[in-house]
Scaffold this motif. Structure first.
Motif: not given
Length: 129
Positions: A69-73, A76-79, A103-108
């Motif tokens: 969860d910490g990474r996902m949050l 997103k902010i960084i991206w 990456c999958r969620k954002n098609r990267l």
């Protein structure tokens, strides 16, 4: 040093009881430390503070919160604040599926690699915006 207005900002919490404060920023050459700001906060508070200093990010090396969860949050902010053609690098991506899921969620299309470490090999992920 050769890029006008370049800055380096680190968000890093001390490790309690590890006595390793002298190791923070050890890789930064002495002549470049004047461009470096160290923010001693957890990601949730530190990343927004870093963004106020940077405005945008050309390169991010993420080696912080290891929880999914910490990474996902943080990812997103960084991206969302990464410059066009900016590079995002994340360490220890085998700890959980956060990097791959992001990456999958954002098609990267990430580059996944490994580096030797004391405990065997560690996986890293790299993606360009």
């Amino acid at each position: 040093k050769n890029r006008k207005n370049s800055k380096l900002v680190s968000v890093d919490m001390p490790y309690p009881g590890k006595n390793n404060d002298q190791d923070v920023g050890i890789i930064i050459p002495t002549d470049l430390k004047k461009y470096w700001t160290l923010l001693r906060y957890a990601d949730k508070e530190g990343i927004p503070k870093a963004l106020k200093i940077l405005k945008n990010i050309d390169f991010c090396h993420y080696d912080s919160d290891k929880s999914y969860d910490g990474r996902m949050l943080s990812y997103k902010i960084i991206w969302d604040n990464l410059s066009k053609n900016g590079i995002f690098y994340s360490d220890d991506i085998a700890d959980n599926n956060a990097f791959i899921d992001f990456c999958r969620k954002n098609r990267l299309k990430p580059l996944i690699g490994s580096v030797p470490s004391v405990n065997g090999e560690k996986l890293f992920g790299l993606v360009k915006k």
